[in-house]
Structures are given as structure tokens and as C-alpha cells.
Design a protein around this motif. Structure first.
Motif, PDB file in Angstrom:
ATOM      1  N   PHE A 473      18.264 -49.409 -10.538  1.00 32.16           N
ATOM      2  CA  PHE A 473      17.987 -50.023 -11.234  1.00 32.16           C
ATOM      3  C   PHE A 473      17.625 -49.460 -13.390  1.00 32.16           C
ATOM      4  CE2 PHE A 473      16.554 -50.819  -7.490  1.00 32.16           C
ATOM      5  CZ  PHE A 473      16.291 -52.450  -7.458  1.00 32.16           C
ATOM      6  N   VAL A 474      17.532 -47.920 -13.042  1.00 31.00           N
ATOM      7  CA  VAL A 474      17.418 -47.268 -14.642  1.00 31.00           C
ATOM      8  C   VAL A 474      19.088 -48.021 -15.400  1.00 31.00           C
ATOM      9  CG1 VAL A 474      15.690 -45.595 -13.792  1.00 31.00           C
ATOM     10  CG2 VAL A 474      18.460 -45.787 -14.276  1.00 31.00           C
ATOM     11  N   ARG A 475      18.449 -48.223 -16.616  1.00 34.75           N
ATOM     12  CA  ARG A 475      18.971 -48.348 -18.067  1.00 34.75           C
ATOM     13  C   ARG A 475      19.179 -47.597 -18.976  1.00 34.75           C
ATOM     14  NH1 ARG A 475      20.115 -50.889 -14.532  1.00 34.75           N
ATOM     15  NH2 ARG A 475      21.121 -53.171 -13.562  1.00 34.75           N
ATOM     16  N   THR A 476      18.681 -46.543 -19.136  1.00 40.29           N
ATOM     17  CA  THR A 476      18.204 -45.729 -20.001  1.00 40.29           C
ATOM     18  C   THR A 476      18.938 -44.353 -19.483  1.00 40.29           C
ATOM     19  OG1 THR A 476      15.930 -44.901 -19.116  1.00 40.29           O
ATOM     20  CG2 THR A 476      16.346 -46.450 -21.160  1.00 40.29           C
ATOM     21  N   SER A 477      19.519 -43.470 -20.329  1.00 40.44           N
ATOM     22  CA  SER A 477      19.853 -41.806 -19.617  1.00 40.44           C
ATOM     23  C   SER A 477      18.825 -40.682 -19.627  1.00 40.44           C
ATOM     24  CB  SER A 477      20.332 -41.028 -21.179  1.00 40.44           C
ATOM     25  OG  SER A 477      21.867 -42.110 -21.074  1.00 40.44           O
ATOM     26  N   GLN A 545      27.027 -51.599 -10.428  1.00 47.73           N
ATOM     27  CA  GLN A 545      25.665 -51.223  -9.779  1.00 47.73           C
ATOM     28  C   GLN A 545      26.364 -51.138  -8.523  1.00 47.73           C
ATOM     29  OE1 GLN A 545      24.671 -52.694 -12.338  1.00 47.73           O
ATOM     30  NE2 GLN A 545      23.988 -51.346 -14.041  1.00 47.73           N
ATOM     31  N   ALA A 546      27.313 -51.628  -8.401  1.00 47.99           N
ATOM     32  CA  ALA A 546      27.517 -52.386  -6.829  1.00 47.99           C
ATOM     33  C   ALA A 546      27.887 -50.836  -5.651  1.00 47.99           C
ATOM     34  CB  ALA A 546      28.407 -52.667  -6.530  1.00 47.99           C
ATOM     35  N   PHE A 547      28.130 -49.784  -6.880  1.00 45.53           N
ATOM     36  CA  PHE A 547      28.312 -48.332  -6.119  1.00 45.53           C
ATOM     37  C   PHE A 547      26.890 -47.786  -5.039  1.00 45.53           C
ATOM     38  CE2 PHE A 547      28.727 -43.855  -7.043  1.00 45.53           C
ATOM     39  CZ  PHE A 547      29.182 -43.798  -6.204  1.00 45.53           C
ATOM     40  N   PHE A 548      26.137 -47.816  -6.429  1.00 47.14           N
ATOM     41  CA  PHE A 548      24.849 -47.337  -6.200  1.00 47.14           C
ATOM     42  C   PHE A 548      24.056 -48.221  -4.852  1.00 47.14           C
ATOM     43  CE2 PHE A 548      25.251 -45.827 -10.561  1.00 47.14           C
ATOM     44  CZ  PHE A 548      25.778 -44.683 -10.748  1.00 47.14           C
ATOM     45  N   VAL A 549      24.427 -49.738  -4.994  1.00 45.62           N
ATOM     46  CA  VAL A 549      24.095 -50.636  -3.565  1.00 45.62           C
ATOM     47  C   VAL A 549      24.141 -49.646  -2.656  1.00 45.62           C
ATOM     48  CG1 VAL A 549      23.397 -52.564  -3.363  1.00 45.62           C
ATOM     49  CG2 VAL A 549      23.107 -51.768  -5.474  1.00 45.62           C
ATOM     50  N   LEU A 550      25.562 -49.223  -1.996  1.00 40.49           N
ATOM     51  CA  LEU A 550      26.195 -49.124  -1.492  1.00 40.49           C
ATOM     52  C   LEU A 550      26.175 -47.833  -0.456  1.00 40.49           C
ATOM     53  CD1 LEU A 550      28.761 -48.859   1.497  1.00 40.49           C
ATOM     54  CD2 LEU A 550      30.436 -48.145  -0.421  1.00 40.49           C
ATOM     55  N   LEU A 551      25.716 -46.622  -1.508  1.00 44.79           N
ATOM     56  CA  LEU A 551      25.975 -45.203  -1.488  1.00 44.79           C
ATOM     57  C   LEU A 551      23.755 -45.373  -1.267  1.00 44.79           C
ATOM     58  CD1 LEU A 551      26.280 -42.953  -4.489  1.00 44.79           C
ATOM     59  CD2 LEU A 551      26.957 -42.302  -2.278  1.00 44.79           C
ATOM     60  N   ALA A 552      22.932 -45.925  -1.436  1.00 43.26           N
ATOM     61  CA  ALA A 552      21.534 -46.127  -1.376  1.00 43.26           C
ATOM     62  C   ALA A 552      21.974 -46.683   0.305  1.00 43.26           C
ATOM     63  CB  ALA A 552      21.210 -46.589  -2.041  1.00 43.26           C
TER      64      ALA A 552
END
Length: 603
Positions: A473-477, A545-552
Motif C-alpha cells: 500500500f505505501v507509495r513513498t520511499s 504489487q502482485a509480488f508483495f500480495v503473494l509474499l504476504a
């Protein structure tokens, strides 16, 4: 020595899965503890105040001078160099492969088309003509995939064998053998880089073959964990393995950075491979001639005897020998062994059989799968995360390197700073209080994961889940870095799980169990990159961000599975293959197993 897990009211100090008493002793130990001459055996004093807890591992090296007494501290520096050889050579080896393939590709194309001209390819230099040629990148991707799959498959076969052999013949010789494959691989790499016209880059596959055949990094890691388990009591084992993990994270973070500076300082990409070769040779020398063996001769002989008993119980090989061939009898036995070999046979230790082993089997399976998921995600997600940050936040080399160094520094701080404090507060101090109150030194044994192990594992997995959800969900560094710091606390999970697994089996089977875990790690190193990299390639233009969905999702499933791990469950002497079981205990275990079958959700 056989553990006792008796019914309440039986003589002696008993153990059961619902009890809060974590001390496991048998009748002979009670006699020794309460006897008049118990001072020397248990570290107690004549005034009734014991100095420290006792552990069977201490007795194996009692009276041995310090330079022959095993300790995890003997292993930290050589293991750091062993992991530095991996972390420092990853990027240079990839650049070297690109240069060798690119040079061979352009040379072959020029030979087929004399009018074709190309810029010289400089190993370690800036070669845009290589990175901008799709055919070269396609060849590099295919070649590196072949190397990774070959090493993964071979190490999945050799790691369990080396783990089981280390139970019978010692740890340090097997660890030296793991690094010997790296020596051969680096020599071939140096030769191919020095004489690219004479030695084809396909010879690197031969180096990968030797690296995988000797277990590679996977077997070296699990054997190092087995060494730490041999010489560290259960109450401090998680911290000791955490020290080894901190060496790994440090090397993976700063290895590429140090390698980059070294290549820039020497002006030669080839120089880093000489350093890597030196690290492997130094590791072998220290293992063979400096580091004390962690398994005493007595424990090795016990493991050999049990292995001989297991082999004698197997069906004999058929007497078949090819006629007219010298040594045909032995050839027939080898052919029979190959035909009947089962590559997944080492995993049978995760499936103990017999009455009353349901919870033990569940613990081993859940812990092994969680550990495999953590390693697969950790080893495969780094590249994708860097690609994601460069796409979304437009980071360059400097920002990416700083990010990786920060995350690894947090992991090292957690493992070497926070973890020992947690262990001291929740294990060491309560144990000291119990000693003062009882006046008896507690006897430490491999009695399964305790409550602290279970809750550290669950907390670490939850921090991974929070970090991965934040990535989505984050969009800032700054917020992305904050999520990475939260996820870095998950580094406690793998060290705790490795230590917990070693507490589930007798000391003479730790290497065999961790070797089976090494098999799963090797398979994860093959499957996970294809899964994660493939998903990112498919979704990078639509939903990166689908990669992070899989990791989560993976870490959420692992967190839920961790609630099925029960503390104080372990393999007893009568559950070890080849041992003699007590029929009365077997009937008690059968009744217990019937109750376990009705239990759907663990308390």
C-alpha cells in the motif's frame, strides 16, 4: 539415556505436553542430583546452591583444554568468510557470465558475417553493447537458470547425505567438503575468465556440478547449524544459531559492496574470484586443523551403531552380478542401490511412525515447511524488490545498496543485540531463580520447542506479514523503508525454527534432520525464483504489487500454521529407528494418539 514421559503420579520427575514443567530428568538423574556426591556431576556446590544447569553435551568434553573444546565462537569467523565468498561473488560472477557470453556471441556472429563489427567486451567494464542486445540477455538468463537448477538439484541430493554422514563421522570434515566444491568451481571460473578463447563458458556448468555435488552453500549452512546445536545447550541454541544468521545477513549485505570497491581498487574483475578462492581454502584449513570437532567420539559411535542396525533391518540386496565383468558383484550392488534409491527418502525423518507420534510429526512438518517458505522468500525476493524500487521510486545503484545495507544491519542488530537480551530475560533468569529455589541444578535436554521459541516464531512471522502488507500500500520511499525495517525483525524466525527443529530429535539425529531441511532449502532455491520472478514479469506493467500480495499470503499462511506447533513435543528414545520400544509405553502412546486424532485445533 532414555527420556521418561510418565503419567502423573509415576515415580520421578515426569513430562507431559500439558504440563508447565520444562525440566526432563529420569530416575538415574534424580538419584545423581539428590545424592551426596552430586556436586561434580551437576555443577552444584556443597551449600545446596548449584552453580549452573547441567547438560549432557558438557560431559563429552569435560576436562578438555579450551583449544579442543567446541563452541559456536570457533565457527563465527570462518563461517563469515564462507558466506562472504557467496555474497561477494554473486554480482561479479553475473557480470563475468554476461561478458563471456557476450564476447562469444559477438565473436561467432562476426565469424559468420565478416561485415559485422562490434565494440570490444571488457569483463567488469561498462558494456552497453551486451546489456542492450536481447539475444545476449536471453542467453544469460537461460545459462544462469541452468546453473541454479543444477546446483539446486544436486545439493538437494547431497545435503541430506552429508547431514547424515556428519552424525556418524563428525561435522567439520563435512563442512570442509562443502567448501571443496567451491574451490573447484572458482578455479574453473578463473580459468574461463583468463582464457576465454580456449575455455568455453560452458565449463562453468562443470564447476556448478562440483559445487552442487558437495552440497554447496545449503549443506554448509545446515552443517554449521548442526555444529552449533552440538555444542550449545537447548536454552541458548536459538541465540547461537542467530549469530550464524547474522554472519549470513552481513555477508549478503556488504559482500557485493566490498567486492565492488575491491574490483575498482584492483582494476580487474578477476581479482575478486581469487579472493573468493582464498576464502574457501582458508575455510577448509580452519575446519580441518583449527576448529575442534563438535561431536565426541562416543556420540559418533552411537550414531554409527544405530545406522548399522537400521541397515541390517532392510531387505538384503539381491545377489546379481554381470558375468564376465571384473568386480561385477560390487557393480551389481551399486546398480541395485541406484534402481531402488528414493531422492525423497531423507524426508522420512519428518514422518516419525508409531503410537503417540502425531503431534511430533505435525510439529516437524509445520516447522520444516515454514522454514522452507522463509528461506525461499528471503533468497528470491531481494532481486524483485530492487527491481520494484527502481521502477516505482526511481532508485539507482546507490539507493538500492543503501537500502539493502540498512535492512541487513537491522537484522544483524536484532539477532546479535535484541535476541540475546530476550533469551536472558525469559530463559536465563527464570532458570537461575528455579535453581535458587530448588537447590538442584536443572538438567537440559532436547525436549522440543519451549513456549518462548513458539512465541518468538509467531511474532517474527507477524512482523513479516505487517511489512509485506505495508509494501503493497505505501507509495513513498520513507514508508517503504519503514516497512522493510519492520519486516527485518522477521529474521528471528528462521534462527528460532532451526534451533527448535534440533530440539525435537536426539543429539545423534540432528545432522540427519537438518540435512532433510537442507533438501527442502535446495528445492526452494530452484522453485522460488521461477515463481516470484515469473509473477513479477507478468504483472510489472499492470499491478507490480502482485509480488508483495503473494509474499504476504505466504507469510499469513505460515503464521496461521505456527499456531499448530505445540511446545514440549520431542522424539523419545523408543521412537528412534532401531531402538527397543517399551510395550507398556506403546500402549500409553496409542491411547494418547487416539486423543490426538480427535484434536482439531491446538490449544
Amino acid at each position: 539415556m532414555t527420556d521418561v514421559r510418565q503419567r502423573p503420579g509415576a515415580p520421578g520427575v515426569s513430562w507431559n505436553e500439558s504440563s508447565h514443567d520444562r525440566t526432563v530428568v529420569d530416575a538415574s538423574e534424580i538419584t545423581t542430583l539428590l545424592g551426596a556426591d552430586s556436586e561434580d556431576a551437576n555443577g552444584g556446590a556443597h551449600d545446596g546452591h548449584p552453580r549452573k544447569d547441567s547438560w549432557a553435551g558438557y560431559a563429552d568434553f569435560e576436562g578438555v583444554p579450551w583449544w579442543n573444546k567446541p563452541s559456536v565462537w570457533w565457527l563465527l569467523f570462518p563461517y563469515a568468510l564462507f558466506t562472504l565468498a557467496l555474497g561477494g561473488s554473486m554480482v561479479p560472477k553475473l557480470n563475468l557470465i554476461i561478458a563471456l557470453i557476450c564476447k562469444r556471441y559477438f565473436t561467432d556472429r562476426s565469424a559468420a558475417d565478416p561485415a559485422f563489427a562490434f565494440q570490444p567486451v571488457i569483463p567488469g567494464g561498462n558494456n552497453p553493447q551486451c546489456t542492450e542486445t536481447p539475444e545476449v540477455l536471453r542467453l544469460v538468463a537461460a545459462f544462469t537458470m541452468v546453473l541454479n537448477i543444477l546446483i539446486g538439484i544436486l545439493s538437494s541430493l547431497s545435503a541430506p547425505k552429508l547431514g547424515a554422514l556428519s552424525d556418524r563421522y563428525g561435522r567439520k570434515h563435512m563442512m570442509a567438503l562443502c567448501s571443496a566444491g567451491g574451490v573447484v568451481s572458482e578455479i574453473i571460473t578463473i580459468a574461463a575468465a583468463t582464457y576465454p578463447e580456449s575455455i568455453h563458458y560452458n565449463w562453468l556448468i562443470f564447476g556448478a556440478f562440483f559445487d552442487g555435488l558437495t552440497g554447496s552453500f545449503t549443506a554448509g549452512t545446515v552443517l554449521s547449524h548442526a555444529y552449533a546445536a552440538d555444542c550449545t545447550p537447548p536454552s541458548k541454541r536459538s541465540v547461537a544459531i542467530g549469530y550464524l544468521h547474522s554472519c549470513l545477513f552481513t555477508s549478503l549485505a556488504f559482500g557485493p559492496l566490498l567486492a565492488g570497491y575491491f574490483v575498482e581498487w584492483t582494476g580487474s574483475l578477476l581479482s575478486i574470484f581469487y579472493v573468493t578462492l582464498g576464502c574457501h581454502i582458508f575455510f577448509i584449513f580452519v575446519m580441518l586443523f583449527v576448529t575442534p570437532e563438535s561431536l565426541s567420539r562416543k556420540r559418533q559411535l552411537i550414531a554409527r551403531e544405530k545406522h548399522a542396525t537400521e541397515q541390517a533391518a532392510l531387505a538384503p540386496a539381491p545377489e546379481w552380478s554381470p558375468s564376465g565383468i571384473p568386480g561385477g558383484k560390487y557393480l551389481g550392488k551399486v546398480i541395485h542401490s541406484v534402481r531402488t534409491a528414493n531422492p525423497l527418502a531423507p524426508l522420512t525423518i519428518l514422518f516419525p511412525k508409531g503410537p503417540g507420534t502425531k503431534r511430533l510429526r505435525r510439529n516437524l512438518l509445520v516447522l520444516a515447511l515454514i522454514d522452507t517458505a522463509i528461506l525461499g522468500a528471503g533468497m528470491s525476493s531481494g532481486t524483485v524488490i530492487i527491481l520494484y524500487t527502481e521502477k516505482v521510486f526511481h532508485w539507482g545503484n546507490f539507493e538500492s545498496s543503501r537500502f539493502l545495507s540498512l535492512v541487513s544491519t537491522v537484522r544483524v542488530f536484532v539477532l546479535m543485540g535484541i535476541f540475546p537480551v530476550i533469551n536472558y530475560i525469559f530463559r536465563t533468569r527464570p532458570a537461575a531463580r528455579r535453581r535458587r529455589e530448588s537447590g538442584v541444578a536443572l538438567v537440559e535436554k532436547n525436549a522440543g520447542a519451549d513456549d518462548l521459541d513458539v512465541w518468538i516464531m509467531r511474532t517474527a512471522l507477524m512482523s513479516d506479514v505487517v511489512g509485506m502488507i505495508g509494501y503493497i500500500f505505501v507509495r513513498t520511499s520513507p514508508l517503504f523503508v519503514l516497512c522493510a525495517i519492520i519486516a527485518a525483525f522477521g529474521g528471528l524466525g528462521s534462527a528460532t525454527i532451526q534451533a527448535s527443529l534440533s530440539k525435537h530429535v536426539p543429539a545423534e539425529q540432528v545432522g540427519q534432520l537438518l540435512g532433510a531441511i537442507g533438501l527442502l532449502h535446495s528445492l526452494a532455491r530452484v522453485v522460488a525464483p521461477m515463481l516470484f520472478n515469473g509473477l513479477f514479469a507478468l504483472t510489472v506493467s499492470t499491478f507490480p504489487q502482485a509480488f508483495f500480495v503473494l509474499l504476504a499470503s505466504i507469510f499469513m499462511v505460515a503464521t496461521l500454521a505456527s499456531f499448530f506447533v505445540r511446545p514440549h513435543v520431542y522424539m523419545t528414545e523408543d521412537e528412534v529407528p532401531g531402538s527397543n520400544a517399551d510395550p507398556d509405553r506403546g500402549s500409553n502412546h496409542a491411547r494418547q494418539s487416539a486423543l490426538e486424532d480427535d484434536e482439531l485445533v491446538p490449544s
